[in-house]
Design an enzyme around this catalytic site. Structure first.
Site, PDB file in Angstrom:
ATOM      1  N   SER A  95       0.826  -1.208   0.000  1.00  0.00           N
ATOM      2  CA  SER A  95       0.000   0.000   0.000  1.00  0.00           C
ATOM      3  C   SER A  95       0.862   1.261   0.000  1.00  0.00           C
ATOM      4  O   SER A  95       1.651   1.470  -0.925  1.00  0.00           O
ATOM      5  CB  SER A  95      -0.971  -0.055   1.184  1.00  0.00           C
ATOM      6  OG  SER A  95      -2.029   0.845   1.022  1.00  0.00           O
ATOM      7  N   ASP A 224      -9.551  -5.366  -4.674  1.00  0.00           N
ATOM      8  CA  ASP A 224      -9.014  -4.382  -3.733  1.00  0.00           C
ATOM      9  C   ASP A 224      -9.961  -3.181  -3.692  1.00  0.00           C
ATOM     10  O   ASP A 224     -10.122  -2.474  -4.684  1.00  0.00           O
ATOM     11  CB  ASP A 224      -7.619  -3.949  -4.197  1.00  0.00           C
ATOM     12  CG  ASP A 224      -6.867  -3.130  -3.171  1.00  0.00           C
ATOM     13  OD1 ASP A 224      -7.507  -2.333  -2.446  1.00  0.00           O
ATOM     14  OD2 ASP A 224      -5.636  -3.263  -3.100  1.00  0.00           O
ATOM     15  N   HIS A 253      -7.435  -5.880  -0.382  1.00  0.00           N
ATOM     16  CA  HIS A 253      -6.272  -5.020  -0.155  1.00  0.00           C
ATOM     17  C   HIS A 253      -5.314  -5.637   0.852  1.00  0.00           C
ATOM     18  O   HIS A 253      -4.095  -5.624   0.661  1.00  0.00           O
ATOM     19  CB  HIS A 253      -6.740  -3.643   0.344  1.00  0.00           C
ATOM     20  CG  HIS A 253      -5.642  -2.644   0.440  1.00  0.00           C
ATOM     21  ND1 HIS A 253      -4.954  -2.173  -0.662  1.00  0.00           N
ATOM     22  CD2 HIS A 253      -5.090  -2.010   1.519  1.00  0.00           C
ATOM     23  CE1 HIS A 253      -4.044  -1.299  -0.280  1.00  0.00           C
ATOM     24  NE2 HIS A 253      -4.107  -1.181   1.035  1.00  0.00           N
TER      25      HIS A 253
END
Length: 273
Positions: A95, A224, A253
């Site tokens: 991320s 995601d 995610h």
């Protein structure tokens, strides 16, 4: 506890386990190095040296008032890597940490990094702009800012549902995983978390992706809900000179935690290739 003080006086907490080729892990917002437990345990058992730090303002690092920008995050990493004398390394980011990795490799990785992995990464650019029309509207990030600033404990509880895909029909919800995400988030500083939203949403990593010539593995879940695959992984792979993409139907995610066995195996294969 291992802590290293960077030049502005901020203490950066880090873990450094094992021996062998170093793998350096960069966590996502608003978490800590603890989010890499499944990867740290796996790779240390495979004979690697595993290193992970808590970004400034996050986890056990200093809750600084300033410096919550991608440039400062990367400068902190550069100082830590120099202090630990890390070379011939693999850097892995999830991320926000994926953005941190590609910026670090582009600016400081020469002679230190041999491969990189971007997992559910915010690259190349999340926010909608005139030149990035299919990005996420600024209003979405303003809502994340408002939730973080005004009712963080409940907002962070709720955030775990889309993060791990636990809001999907038939999802097998782990309360322990949700609680651990919340624990990590609440360890960090509210100002760091608020200011860091700009860093992960508005930093443009296009030129970083283009400039890196080492092998880069891009891993992204096709379900995601936080960093949608079409605006991130699908675009990032086209900008890399030496990239490989694996996308996973249905993965969320937070797939390094929920799908650790698959993710770890794919990373190991990439490292050994």
């Amino acid at each position: 506890m291992s802590k290293f003080t960077v030049k502005d006086g901020t203490e950066i907490y880090y873990k450094d386990w094992g021996t062998g080729q170093p793998i350096v892990f960069h966590h996502g917002w608003p978490l800590s190095s603890d989010d890499w437990d499944a990867q740290m345990m796996f790779f240390v058992s495979k004979g690697f040296r595993v290193i992970a730090h808590d970004r400034r303002g996050h986890g056990r690092s200093t809750q600084t008032s300033e410096g919550h920008t991608m440039e400062t995050y990367v400068a902190d990493v550069a100082e830590l890597m120099e202090f630990l004398d890390i070379k011939d390394s693999i850097h892995i980011g999830h991320s926000t940490g994926g953005g941190e990795v590609i910026r670090y490799v582009a600016k400081h990785g020469q002679g230190r990094v041999v491969k990189a992995v971007l997992i559910s990464a915010v690259t190349p650019l999340m926010v909608q702009t005139e030149t990035n029309p299919d990005g996420i509207p600024m209003s979405v990030f303003d809502e994340i800012r408002e939730g973080t600033a005004t009712h963080r404990p409940q907002y962070f509880q709720d955030f775990t549902l889309p993060f791990y895909g636990y809001n999907r029909e038939g999802a097998k919800v782990s309360q322990g995983i949700r609680d651990n995400w919340w624990r990590q988030g609440m360890m960090g500083g509210i100002k760091a978390h608020h200011d860091g939203i700009k860093a992960f949403s508005e930093t443009d990593f296009t030129e970083d992706l283009k400039s890196v010539d080492i092998p880069v593995l891009v891993l992204h879940g096709e379900d995601d809900q936080i960093v949608p695959f079409p605006i991130s992984g699908a675009k990032a792979i086209k900008l890399l000179k030496n990239g490989k993409l694996i996308s996973y139907p249905g993965f969320p995610h937070g797939m390094p935690t929920t799908e650790a066995a698959t993710i770890n195996a794919d990373i190991l294969a990439f490292i050994k290739a």
